[in-house]
Design an enzyme around this catalytic site. Structure first.
Site, PDB file in Angstrom:
ATOM      1  N   PHE A  11       0.852  -1.185   0.000  1.00  7.84           N
ATOM      2  CA  PHE A  11       0.000   0.000   0.000  1.00  7.84           C
ATOM      3  C   PHE A  11       0.890   1.237   0.000  1.00  7.84           C
ATOM      4  O   PHE A  11       1.899   1.278   0.702  1.00  7.84           O
ATOM      5  CB  PHE A  11      -0.923  -0.010   1.221  1.00  7.84           C
ATOM      6  CG  PHE A  11      -2.031   0.995   1.139  1.00  7.84           C
ATOM      7  CD1 PHE A  11      -3.133   0.760   0.336  1.00  7.84           C
ATOM      8  CD2 PHE A  11      -1.960   2.177   1.843  1.00  7.84           C
ATOM      9  CE1 PHE A  11      -4.157   1.689   0.248  1.00  7.84           C
ATOM     10  CE2 PHE A  11      -2.970   3.118   1.771  1.00  7.84           C
ATOM     11  CZ  PHE A  11      -4.076   2.872   0.965  1.00  7.84           C
ATOM     12  N   TRP A  16      -0.839  -2.480   8.547  1.00  8.52           N
ATOM     13  CA  TRP A  16      -1.490  -3.290   9.578  1.00  8.52           C
ATOM     14  C   TRP A  16      -0.889  -4.690   9.647  1.00  8.52           C
ATOM     15  O   TRP A  16      -0.779  -5.279  10.721  1.00  8.52           O
ATOM     16  CB  TRP A  16      -2.991  -3.365   9.294  1.00  8.52           C
ATOM     17  CG  TRP A  16      -3.773  -4.000  10.382  1.00  8.52           C
ATOM     18  CD1 TRP A  16      -4.186  -5.310  10.452  1.00  8.52           C
ATOM     19  CD2 TRP A  16      -4.244  -3.384  11.582  1.00  8.52           C
ATOM     20  NE1 TRP A  16      -4.877  -5.532  11.607  1.00  8.52           N
ATOM     21  CE2 TRP A  16      -4.932  -4.358  12.315  1.00  8.52           C
ATOM     22  CE3 TRP A  16      -4.140  -2.084  12.091  1.00  8.52           C
ATOM     23  CZ2 TRP A  16      -5.520  -4.082  13.545  1.00  8.52           C
ATOM     24  CZ3 TRP A  16      -4.731  -1.817  13.305  1.00  8.52           C
ATOM     25  CH2 TRP A  16      -5.408  -2.805  14.019  1.00  8.52           C
ATOM     26  N   GLU A  17      -0.478  -5.229   8.497  1.00  2.00           N
ATOM     27  CA  GLU A  17       0.039  -6.595   8.422  1.00  2.00           C
ATOM     28  C   GLU A  17       1.528  -6.695   8.762  1.00  2.00           C
ATOM     29  O   GLU A  17       2.045  -7.796   8.967  1.00  2.00           O
ATOM     30  CB  GLU A  17      -0.209  -7.175   7.024  1.00  2.00           C
ATOM     31  CG  GLU A  17      -1.667  -7.409   6.698  1.00  2.00           C
ATOM     32  CD  GLU A  17      -2.448  -6.139   6.367  1.00  2.00           C
ATOM     33  OE1 GLU A  17      -3.662  -6.128   6.615  1.00  2.00           O
ATOM     34  OE2 GLU A  17      -1.844  -5.151   5.871  1.00  2.00           O
ATOM     35  N   ALA A  75       4.139   3.136   4.753  1.00  2.00           N
ATOM     36  CA  ALA A  75       3.785   4.557   4.792  1.00  2.00           C
ATOM     37  C   ALA A  75       2.303   4.696   5.106  1.00  2.00           C
ATOM     38  O   ALA A  75       1.463   4.140   4.403  1.00  2.00           O
ATOM     39  CB  ALA A  75       4.110   5.223   3.462  1.00  2.00           C
ATOM     40  N   VAL A  76       2.021   5.420   6.177  1.00  2.00           N
ATOM     41  CA  VAL A  76       0.644   5.722   6.560  1.00  2.00           C
ATOM     42  C   VAL A  76       0.488   7.236   6.442  1.00  2.00           C
ATOM     43  O   VAL A  76       1.181   7.985   7.126  1.00  2.00           O
ATOM     44  CB  VAL A  76       0.336   5.259   8.003  1.00  2.00           C
ATOM     45  CG1 VAL A  76      -1.145   5.425   8.307  1.00  2.00           C
ATOM     46  CG2 VAL A  76       0.769   3.820   8.224  1.00  2.00           C
ATOM     47  N   ILE A  77      -0.400   7.646   5.562  1.00  2.00           N
ATOM     48  CA  ILE A  77      -0.600   9.075   5.305  1.00  2.00           C
ATOM     49  C   ILE A  77      -1.976   9.469   5.826  1.00  2.00           C
ATOM     50  O   ILE A  77      -2.981   8.823   5.508  1.00  2.00           O
ATOM     51  CB  ILE A  77      -0.464   9.376   3.801  1.00  2.00           C
ATOM     52  CG1 ILE A  77       0.926   8.923   3.312  1.00  2.00           C
ATOM     53  CG2 ILE A  77      -0.685  10.863   3.524  1.00  2.00           C
ATOM     54  CD1 ILE A  77       1.086   8.901   1.810  1.00  2.00           C
ATOM     55  N   THR A 104     -10.300  10.662   7.950  1.00  2.00           N
ATOM     56  CA  THR A 104     -10.946   9.855   8.991  1.00  2.00           C
ATOM     57  C   THR A 104      -9.913   9.435  10.031  1.00  2.00           C
ATOM     58  O   THR A 104      -8.708   9.560   9.808  1.00  2.00           O
ATOM     59  CB  THR A 104     -11.584   8.586   8.379  1.00  2.00           C
ATOM     60  OG1 THR A 104     -10.527   7.726   7.909  1.00  2.00           O
ATOM     61  CG2 THR A 104     -12.515   8.938   7.218  1.00  2.00           C
ATOM     62  N   HIS A 120      -8.871   6.620  10.695  1.00  2.00           N
ATOM     63  CA  HIS A 120      -8.199   5.388  10.276  1.00  2.00           C
ATOM     64  C   HIS A 120      -6.680   5.489  10.465  1.00  2.00           C
ATOM     65  O   HIS A 120      -6.038   4.547  10.928  1.00  2.00           O
ATOM     66  CB  HIS A 120      -8.539   5.105   8.804  1.00  2.00           C
ATOM     67  CG  HIS A 120      -7.935   3.861   8.261  1.00  2.00           C
ATOM     68  ND1 HIS A 120      -8.425   2.615   8.558  1.00  2.00           N
ATOM     69  CD2 HIS A 120      -6.867   3.667   7.444  1.00  2.00           C
ATOM     70  CE1 HIS A 120      -7.696   1.702   7.940  1.00  2.00           C
ATOM     71  NE2 HIS A 120      -6.742   2.321   7.262  1.00  2.00           N
ATOM     72  N   PHE A 142      12.507   0.488  12.609  1.00  2.00           N
ATOM     73  CA  PHE A 142      11.211   1.103  12.312  1.00  2.00           C
ATOM     74  C   PHE A 142      11.349   2.104  11.172  1.00  2.00           C
ATOM     75  O   PHE A 142      11.804   3.225  11.370  1.00  2.00           O
ATOM     76  CB  PHE A 142      10.691   1.790  13.580  1.00  2.00           C
ATOM     77  CG  PHE A 142       9.294   2.311  13.483  1.00  2.00           C
ATOM     78  CD1 PHE A 142       8.217   1.454  13.587  1.00  2.00           C
ATOM     79  CD2 PHE A 142       9.057   3.661  13.320  1.00  2.00           C
ATOM     80  CE1 PHE A 142       6.916   1.930  13.525  1.00  2.00           C
ATOM     81  CE2 PHE A 142       7.765   4.158  13.254  1.00  2.00           C
ATOM     82  CZ  PHE A 142       6.687   3.285  13.355  1.00  2.00           C
TER      83      PHE A 142
END
EC number: 2.5.1.78
Length: 158
Positions: A23, A58-59, A81-83, A87, A89, A114
């Site tokens: 992702f 998440w995985e 990468a979490v952008i 929301t 989420h 990390f």
């Protein structure tokens, strides 16, 4: 005089696994390139590097834990990468991924670096994946190398 322990930045002879999310691959591919660059510059043998691709952030902790429990690797590198979006989420995914990754390292004794970007904007992610802010994949790999060597030294000293 106190004895000082510090990890070396040589990856020669060390075995690594890189867990990378698909992702946001336009970001994570750059992080992976940075990590591979760091490892090879530090003398890692590409044959001793495994790359495991997972769907998303998440995985990452689940697969990282599985690899750590196998005790085949000197260190693991987590890249994703979490952008932030509109929301909550982001908060759940980023926080739980960070907690899960930290838990794996502390519970298994295997160094886990990390390299998970948690950014407010796409531009910030791009900057941290090789543009203005360096490459956090490169940084995570260097941390993994140093920690693998430090733990090896500490375990031999006792």
């Amino acid at each position: 005089m106190p004895k000082v322990f510090e990890g070396q930045l040589s990856a020669a002879g060390l075995r690594f696994a890189i867990v990378v999310s698909r992702f946001n691959s336009f970001i994570t591919d750059r992080l992976l390139g940075g990590a591979m660059d760091a490892l090879t510059r530090a003398g890692a043998d590409p044959e001793l590097i495994d790359i495991v691709k997972v769907p998303g952030s998440w995985e990452v902790p689940l697969v990282t834990g599985e690899l750590a429990r196998q005790h085949r690797y000197d260190a693991l590198i987590c890249l994703s990468a979490v952008i932030r979006g509109e929301t909550p989420h982001f908060d759940y995914v980023a926080g739980e991924a960070a907690k899960g990754i930290a838990h794996v390292s502390s519970e298994t004794g295997v160094p886990v670096a990390f390299g998970v970007l948690t950014t407010n904007t796409l531009e910030q992610a791009i900057d941290r994946a090789g543009a203005k802010g360096g490459n956090k994949g490169f940084d995570a790999a260097m941390t993994a190398i140093e920690m693998a060597n430090l733990l090896r030294t500490l375990r031999q000293a006792t």
